[in-house]
Design an enzyme around this catalytic site. Structure first.
Site, mmCIF file in Angstrom:
data_model
loop_
_atom_site.group_PDB
_atom_site.id
_atom_site.type_symbol
_atom_site.label_atom_id
_atom_site.label_comp_id
_atom_site.label_asym_id
_atom_site.label_seq_id
_atom_site.Cartn_x
_atom_site.Cartn_y
_atom_site.Cartn_z
ATOM 1 N N ASP A 63 -7.962 -5.398 0.033
ATOM 2 C CA ASP A 63 -8.499 -6.106 -1.122
ATOM 3 C C ASP A 63 -8.001 -7.533 -1.249
ATOM 4 O O ASP A 63 -8.504 -8.291 -2.061
ATOM 5 C CB ASP A 63 -8.240 -5.304 -2.402
ATOM 6 N N HIS A 70 0.850 -1.186 0.000
ATOM 7 C CA HIS A 70 0.000 0.000 0.000
ATOM 8 C C HIS A 70 0.877 1.225 0.000
ATOM 9 O O HIS A 70 1.929 1.230 0.650
ATOM 10 C CB HIS A 70 -0.932 0.016 1.223
HETATM 11 N N1 CMC Z 1 4.322 -7.471 -5.141
HETATM 12 C C1 CMC Z 1 5.677 -7.466 -5.279
HETATM 13 N N2 CMC Z 1 6.446 -6.374 -5.041
HETATM 14 C C2 CMC Z 1 5.828 -5.256 -4.662
HETATM 15 C C3 CMC Z 1 4.422 -5.188 -4.496
HETATM 16 C C4 CMC Z 1 3.678 -6.350 -4.751
HETATM 17 N N3 CMC Z 1 2.341 -6.333 -4.598
HETATM 18 N N4 CMC Z 1 4.077 -3.937 -4.109
HETATM 19 C C5 CMC Z 1 5.212 -3.241 -4.029
HETATM 20 N N5 CMC Z 1 6.283 -4.033 -4.367
HETATM 21 C C6 CMC Z 1 7.704 -3.666 -4.333
HETATM 22 C C7 CMC Z 1 8.083 -2.779 -5.514
HETATM 23 O O1 CMC Z 1 8.518 -3.559 -6.610
HETATM 24 C C8 CMC Z 1 9.171 -1.939 -4.914
HETATM 25 O O2 CMC Z 1 10.329 -2.724 -4.836
HETATM 26 P P1 CMC Z 1 11.804 -2.032 -4.994
HETATM 27 O O3 CMC Z 1 11.921 -1.077 -3.839
HETATM 28 O O4 CMC Z 1 12.776 -3.170 -4.930
HETATM 29 O O5 CMC Z 1 11.788 -1.338 -6.326
HETATM 30 C C9 CMC Z 1 8.708 -1.715 -3.483
HETATM 31 O O6 CMC Z 1 7.896 -2.850 -3.164
HETATM 32 C C10 CMC Z 1 7.888 -0.425 -3.283
HETATM 33 O O7 CMC Z 1 6.792 -0.471 -4.199
HETATM 34 P P2 CMC Z 1 6.180 0.799 -4.951
HETATM 35 O O8 CMC Z 1 5.676 0.361 -6.284
HETATM 36 O O9 CMC Z 1 7.179 1.924 -4.920
HETATM 37 O O10 CMC Z 1 5.006 1.179 -3.994
HETATM 38 P P3 CMC Z 1 3.832 2.144 -4.355
HETATM 39 O O11 CMC Z 1 3.501 2.864 -3.102
HETATM 40 O O12 CMC Z 1 4.146 2.989 -5.547
HETATM 41 O O13 CMC Z 1 2.643 1.163 -4.786
HETATM 42 C C11 CMC Z 1 0.785 -0.290 -4.662
HETATM 43 C C12 CMC Z 1 1.628 0.764 -3.930
HETATM 44 C C13 CMC Z 1 -0.450 -0.617 -3.829
HETATM 45 C C14 CMC Z 1 0.329 0.270 -6.034
HETATM 46 C C15 CMC Z 1 1.659 -1.564 -4.873
HETATM 47 O O14 CMC Z 1 2.058 -2.081 -3.619
HETATM 48 C C16 CMC Z 1 0.936 -2.632 -5.688
HETATM 49 O O15 CMC Z 1 0.965 -2.590 -6.920
HETATM 50 N N6 CMC Z 1 0.252 -3.603 -5.004
HETATM 51 C C17 CMC Z 1 -0.539 -4.599 -5.690
HETATM 52 C C18 CMC Z 1 -1.875 -4.004 -6.108
HETATM 53 C C19 CMC Z 1 -2.820 -3.822 -4.935
HETATM 54 O O16 CMC Z 1 -3.021 -4.710 -4.126
HETATM 55 N N7 CMC Z 1 -3.483 -2.653 -4.895
HETATM 56 C C20 CMC Z 1 -4.540 -2.356 -3.911
HETATM 57 C C21 CMC Z 1 -4.182 -1.266 -2.949
HETATM 58 S S1 CMC Z 1 -5.342 -1.214 -1.572
HETATM 59 C C22 CMC Z 1 -6.820 -0.727 -2.287
HETATM 60 C C23 CMC Z 1 -6.816 0.711 -2.674
HETATM 61 O O17 CMC Z 1 -6.712 1.580 -1.791
HETATM 62 O O18 CMC Z 1 -6.966 0.972 -3.864
#
Ligand code: CMC
Length: 432
Positions: A366, A308
């Protein structure tokens, strides 16, 4: 609001720039850079808005480090335990928990607006037979302004209120009609004697030729999930609604833009993506392979339902819904569901994996909501629609708050231009 100032030194010129710093009720201080460009000629750069507060709001507070979520100051745990969806909707729209009579009146108003204009109902037939219900939602909600002109004057507070009531009231009817269209069954009219979620279940699952009784377990479970999804401060879809609204667009168009933004798998589409992912994993033995893919930077696969942007400790909604997942599956005698078993195993393995520990990646709301929806018999392609119904309350409350603000201005971010330098047009026969 209390303020202090911060002084920034430009190491290139030695010039000192003083900026006001705002003190919120809760949360980090915010440097007010509104005059930075005018006074110092600088933009700020923050792709993904990791450090940027886009507005002031009285609605929702979330503390990512401590896993805390407050609606109008009330902890989500207390509202989930004691309140109901429409009571929390009232709280979000009007700022205070209602006494008995105003709540009754509010419920009556919402019920009264649940039917759709009959010509609007006929719109569904124009969509392709297997259209995704979210695609239908974007289109139909966007079309509401073509039917309800009498609530589109955004400068009129009573228009704004009626538009808010209409959208909260009609969203379940539109959602159920989208579903009915996708399975080729007739639309079911709302029944004013039922609760908000009871009505939704009946409109989705009853058929005109058979009696239907709302399952109280499903009704209660949906009500709770909806409370958890009502608002989440300035997430992607809410920011979209605010940005669209800042241009003066009508409220129905703004909410349609929120639905479109919600659909993405990184946001509301995650609940559907979790189930698709669990289907793809298929068996506990395959978990290591998928975990390896999630960690591989050359593979776009991510563990859906994990991580998240704000919660870096745990998602308080996930904690509530995880317990509820157990309760619902137990009550529905569905605890041995293989998908649930697979999800729990995946959760356990990921939570003990160094990659996920280091990056503070926990299951989010989710990860579990889809499992409950599945147990309630809600088809996978309706999961994000469920989210949209609940989030409509947050969207309309955020939109209403923004429009009512004095000095409300159009949202217009700037950019860092990295394209070609200025150059002259070259005639077509001289180009190489
Ligand atoms: N699986 C594998 N690696 C992950 C994941 C994941 N679900 N989420 C983040 N990472 C890794 C990412 O690759 C990065 O690694 P590194 O530092 O080595 O490059 C690190 O963790 C930080 O991730 P980020 O992409 O910078 O984090 P963000 O804040 O931009 O993204 C997120 C947040 C929710 C979009 C992401 O965690 C994600 O895509 N999760 C899966 C989709 C999901 O479940 N979304 C629902 C969110 S809750 C409902 C809502 O409020 O909408």
């Amino acid at each position: 609001m209390k303020e202090h100032t911060v002084t920034v030194t430009d190491n290139r010129t030695g010039e000192q720039i003083e900026l006001p710093v705002k003190h919120p009720t809760h949360g980090p201080y915010a440097v007010d850079i509104g005059r930075l460009f005018r006074d110092a000629g600088y933009f700020t750069y923050d792709p993904g808005f990791l450090s940027t507060a886009s507005c002031q709001s009285t609605l929702t507070y979330l503390d990512g480090d401590n896993g805390e979520l407050l609606y109008r100051g009330y902890p989500i745990e207390q509202l989930a335990e004691k309140s109901s969806f429409t009571e929390v909707a009232y709280l979000m729209l009007y700022g205070e928990l209602p006494e008995k009579e105003p709540l009754k009146k509010f419920n009556d108003v919402i019920i009264k607006h649940s039917m759709l204009n009959e010509s609007l109902s006929s719109l569904f037939g124009g969509f392709y037979h297997d259209a995704h219900p979210m695609a239908i939602m974007v289109g139909v909600v966007g079309s509401l302004s073509a039917f309800y002109h009498d609530s589109t004057d955004i400068s009129n507070a009573s228009h704004r209120e009626i538009a808010a009531h209409r959208m909260i009231a009609k969203m379940p009817t539109i959602a159920a009609a989208s579903y009915k269209h996708s399975i080729g069954e007739p639309q079911v009219y709302p029944d004013n004697s039922l609760s908000y979620t009871g009505n939704l279940l009946r409109m989705m699952f009853s058929v005109p030729c058979e009696p239907y009784k709302v399952d109280p377990v499903a009704e209660k479970a949906l009500d709770l999930i909806f409370i958890l999804h009502i608002d989440h401060e300035q997430n992607a879809s809410t920011s979209t609604v605010r940005l669209a609204g800042s241009s003066g667009a009508n409220p129905f168009a703004c909410i349609a833009s929120g639905i479109a933004a919600l659909w993405g798998p990184a946001h509301g589409g995650a609940n559907e993506a979790v189930l698709s992912m669990l289907d793809e994993i298929g068996h506990v033995d395959n978990i290591p392979e998928f975990l390896a893919r999630a960690k591989d930077k050359n593979d776009p696969f991510r563990l859906m339902g994990f991580g998240h942007r704000v919660y870096k400790n745990y998602d308080p909604r996930a904690k509530i819904i995880r317990q509820m997942c157990y309760d619902v599956l137990e009550k529905l005698d569905d605890k041995d569901d293989p998908t649930f078993e697979l999800a729990l195993k995946l959760e356990e393995i990921a939570l003990n994996d160094e990659y996920f520990i280091q990056r503070n990646l926990y299951p989010n709301v989710d990860f579990y909501s889809g499992l409950i929806y599945k147990a309630l018999g809600i088809p996978t392609n309706m999961f994000t629609v469920m989210f949209a119904i609940a989030r409509t309350v947050g969207w309309v409350a955020q939109w209403t708050e923004m429009i009512a603000e004095e000095n409300q201005r159009i949202g217009r971010p700037r950019q860092i231009y990295v394209g070609p330098e200025k150059r002259d047009y070259v005639e077509i026969d001289k180009r190489q």
